[in-house]
Design a protein around this motif. Structure first.
Motif, PDB file in Angstrom:
ATOM      1  N   ILE A 227       0.828  -1.203   0.000  1.00 39.18           N
ATOM      2  CA  ILE A 227       0.000   0.000   0.000  1.00 39.18           C
ATOM      3  C   ILE A 227       0.863   1.255   0.000  1.00 39.18           C
ATOM      4  O   ILE A 227       0.589   2.233  -0.720  1.00 39.18           O
ATOM      5  N   TYR A 228       1.925   1.260   0.787  1.00 43.05           N
ATOM      6  CA  TYR A 228       2.802   2.428   0.858  1.00 43.05           C
ATOM      7  C   TYR A 228       3.420   2.735  -0.504  1.00 43.05           C
ATOM      8  O   TYR A 228       3.415   3.891  -0.958  1.00 43.05           O
ATOM      9  N   LYS A 231       0.688   4.083  -3.061  1.00 36.80           N
ATOM     10  CA  LYS A 231       0.269   5.459  -2.810  1.00 36.80           C
ATOM     11  C   LYS A 231       1.384   6.436  -3.147  1.00 36.80           C
ATOM     12  O   LYS A 231       1.137   7.515  -3.700  1.00 36.80           O
ATOM     13  N   SER A 235       0.851   9.349  -6.036  1.00 34.56           N
ATOM     14  CA  SER A 235       0.984  10.756  -5.637  1.00 34.56           C
ATOM     15  C   SER A 235       2.106  11.442  -6.418  1.00 34.56           C
ATOM     16  O   SER A 235       2.020  12.635  -6.740  1.00 34.56           O
ATOM     17  N   ASP A 241      -1.912  14.242  -3.605  1.00 40.58           N
ATOM     18  CA  ASP A 241      -2.520  13.065  -2.997  1.00 40.58           C
ATOM     19  C   ASP A 241      -3.720  12.623  -3.835  1.00 40.58           C
ATOM     20  O   ASP A 241      -4.492  13.464  -4.338  1.00 40.58           O
ATOM     21  N   GLU A 243      -7.098   9.806  -4.354  1.00 41.92           N
ATOM     22  CA  GLU A 243      -8.039   8.964  -3.617  1.00 41.92           C
ATOM     23  C   GLU A 243      -8.052   7.574  -4.257  1.00 41.92           C
ATOM     24  O   GLU A 243      -8.313   7.431  -5.451  1.00 41.92           O
ATOM     25  N   ILE A 244      -7.764   6.573  -3.447  1.00 44.34           N
ATOM     26  CA  ILE A 244      -7.758   5.201  -3.946  1.00 44.34           C
ATOM     27  C   ILE A 244      -8.617   4.341  -3.034  1.00 44.34           C
ATOM     28  O   ILE A 244      -8.968   4.738  -1.914  1.00 44.34           O
ATOM     29  N   LEU A 260      -6.821  -2.308  -6.858  1.00 40.66           N
ATOM     30  CA  LEU A 260      -6.614  -0.941  -6.408  1.00 40.66           C
ATOM     31  C   LEU A 260      -7.248  -0.024  -7.445  1.00 40.66           C
ATOM     32  O   LEU A 260      -6.830   0.009  -8.608  1.00 40.66           O
ATOM     33  N   LEU A 262      -8.669   3.811  -8.695  1.00 37.42           N
ATOM     34  CA  LEU A 262      -8.394   5.243  -8.592  1.00 37.42           C
ATOM     35  C   LEU A 262      -9.675   6.006  -8.849  1.00 37.42           C
ATOM     36  O   LEU A 262     -10.408   5.709  -9.801  1.00 37.42           O
TER      37      LEU A 262
END
Length: 343
Positions: A227-228, A231, A235, A241, A243-244, A260, A262
């Protein structure tokens, strides 16, 4: 002999001066200084003379040779320049006073721009870029990715088969196994490339598209790492930033698997043909690498874990640049391509 040299000098310089074209100068050069030229023949006579006389006449003849060569060269350049000027002045389609022709300079395809940007982001995180064949072996495209023969998951990827038994790869995931076999673990790779699927086209589907496969394998890798990285990637791509959402998804080569999504940047999440009126775009299938895939790559799943993802470069380019129909990207329409100034 001295008199012959004097007469040849006067005659030759006169003819050079009166020459009217560069072609005529070339004829004079051959006639005077060629292998059978007048001065060359004169030099051959020196061998029959006494040494003292030969030395004197040789100096005179060589001096004349140098003088004629220089005169011929100067006249040739002068006449060549005149020939060009006459050619330009006689051309009705050329005006020397007009500015030069402006040639169009091509620009990169939007998918290529996005690919280069993502490669920059991942290489900055220590990932290596790998590649694989577009005409792939069935083992790497399916079996090594935990999709055995007659598995229902194959129905998700209607395939172009070739007469030699190979196929046009349906995803860039085969690069995972090839990289594991070649480099072992730990491993951090991305594999951008073109993929092919025999499916109907619409605003968000094409039979030829671009993906970017990614994989990270090491000890104690978890979903939090996945996840890190995702994202951070998005970004960086969108310079803000994003939104996911992460929802369960089935992919044979990962366990557990996720979709995932978007938030659609074409309609802002309100719903449009690009996002199938859902407000979300399926962008990044991902998950933890299945133990069977690790084994196929020669890595012990008891010692190593990892995550993998498949990023749709084509769809990402659509979101980044507000392109509402995927078919435009393969249309070859230069009017669309000219909008992208990054070269």
């Amino acid at each position: 002999m001295i008199e012959k040299i004097r007469i040849l000098r006067e005659t030759a310089l006169c003819k050079i001066k009166e020459a009217a074209g560069s072609a005529e100068i070339e004829e004079l050069r051959v006639k005077l200084l060629g292998k059978k030229g007048e001065l060359t023949e004169m030099l051959k006579e020196l061998k029959n003379m006494a040494i003292d006389e030969r030395k004197l006449l040789g100096q005179e003849a060589n001096a004349l040779k140098n003088e004629l060569s220089e005169s011929l060269e100067i006249k040739f350049k002068e006449l060549s320049a005149n020939d060009v000027e006459r050619s330009l002045s006689n051309s009705s389609s050329f005006d020397i006073s007009l500015p030069g022709t402006q040639f169009k300079v091509g620009s990169l395809h939007p998918v290529t721009i996005v690919q280069k940007e993502i490669e920059r982001i991942f290489t900055g995180m220590g990932f290596n870029i790998v590649d694989g064949p577009e005409a792939e072996e069935e083992f790497y495209n399916f079996e090594a990715l935990n999709i055995p023969k007659h598995h229902p998951a194959r129905d998700m990827q209607d395939t172009y088969w070739l007469e030699n038994g190979s196929l046009l790869r349906t995803h860039t995931s085969p690069c995972q196994v090839r990289a594991m076999q070649k480099y072992g673990a730990p491993l951090k790779i991305i594999a951008p490339g073109r993929c092919f699927r025999n499916e109907s086209t619409d605003a968000s589907h094409e039979n030829t598209f671009f993906q970017l496969e990614g994989m990270m394998i090491d000890k104690n890798i978890s979903i939090a790492n996945l996840i890190y990285v995702m994202k951070l990637l998005l970004s960086e791509v969108f310079n803000r930033d994003v939104e996911i959402r992460l929802r369960p998804g089935f992919f044979p080569f990962v366990e557990p698997g996720f979709e995932l999504d978007l938030n659609c940047m074409i309609c802002g999440g309100k719903g449009c043909p690009t996002c199938k009126h859902s407000g979300w775009v399926e962008l990044l299938p991902c998950g933890m690498v299945h133990p069977n895939v690790l084994r196929a790559g020669g890595i012990d799943p008891e010692e190593y874990t990892g995550f993998a993802f498949g990023l749709g470069l084509t769809r990402l380019a659509m979101m980044k640049y507000g392109i509402n129909d995927i078919r435009v990207l393969n249309s070859g329409d230069l009017r669309m391509m000219e909008q992208f100034s990054i070269r």
